[in-house]
Design an enzyme around this catalytic site. Structure first.
Site: not given
Ligand code: AMP
Length: 210
Positions: A16, A89, A156
């Site tokens: 994404k 999400r 990360r």
């Molecule tokens: P990502 O970089 O999109 O994988 O997001 C990393 C982390 O941020 C996720 O595992 C969640 O803990 C938090 N996070 C990101 N976007 C959301 C969202 N829309 N709703 C809830 N938590 C989020």
């Protein structure tokens, strides 16, 4: 004019972020990544960052209310259009988004659990410009610096194997229901995430131009 209000859906590691960056580069839209915004809040130890950090480290979702407050205004201000990456999400987030903006397309990049684990374990990110690399694919083992800007590459905290499994469980439980949610609204555009970055991008651009 094709789609300008776009959501990228899919499990963690499906591509994404990579695709969102390429699409905004091509179409001049605003890239809104809730994960990137949260990581920046954590790095700056803001109130929101301190609240979110524990959830993120465990691979759980940050509570809906915090996320919606954080992203709502940014979506409203993105007048030329946006690519949402990592939001919504949950169904509650999708319903809140419905009240904020219309959408043109929801691109669902699908990828199996086994492939997600393989890719995220190998993922490295540039601390300076955010470019995403994969060991054994576009990054040789031992490379410490970003090819694009020379910044430091890092892994990360939530790309550790035990956290990755939990993130996929959370995806299946909380986020996968959005596939039916957007299909019912006629917005869902499926793409096979296994195809690799260039072929996925070509497919995404074809979808968005339609
Ligand atoms: P990502 O970089 O999109 O994988 O997001 C990393 C982390 O941020 C996720 O595992 C969640 O803990 C938090 N996070 C990101 N976007 C959301 C969202 N829309 N709703 C809830 N938590 C989020």
């Amino acid at each position: 004019m094709g789609a300008t209000r776009i959501v990228f859906l899919g499990p963690p590691g499906a591509g994404k972020g990579t695709q969102a960056k390429r699409v905004v580069g091509e179409l001049g839209l605003e890239h809104l990544s809730t994960g990137d915004i949260l990581r920046d809040e954590v790095a700056r130890s803001t109130g929101l960052g301190n609240e979110a950090k524990g959830f993120m480290d465990r691979g759980e979702l940050v509570p809906d209310g915090l996320i919606i407050d954080m992203i709502g205004g940014r979506i409203e201000r993105a007048k030329k259009g946006f690519v949402l990456d990592g939001f919504p999400r949950t169904v509650a987030q999708a319903e809140a988004l419905d009240r904020i903006s219309k959408l043109d397309a929801v691109v669902n990049i699908d990828l199996s659990r086994a492939e997600v684990v393989r890719r995220l374990t190998a993922r490295r990110v540039c601390r300076a410009c955010g470019t995403i690399y994969n060991l054994g694919f576009n990054l040789a083992a031992g490379t410490a610096r970003c090819e694009a800007c020379g910044g430091e590459l890092y892994q990360r905290d939530d790309d550790q194997p035990s956290v990755i499994e939990n993130r996929y469980d959370v995806y299946e439980r909380s986020t996968a229901p959005l596939i039916a949610f957007y299909r019912a609204r006629g917005l869902l555009r499926p793409v096979d995430g296994k195809l690799g970055s260039d072929r996925v991008f070509a497919e995404v651009m074809r979808i968005l131009a339609a």
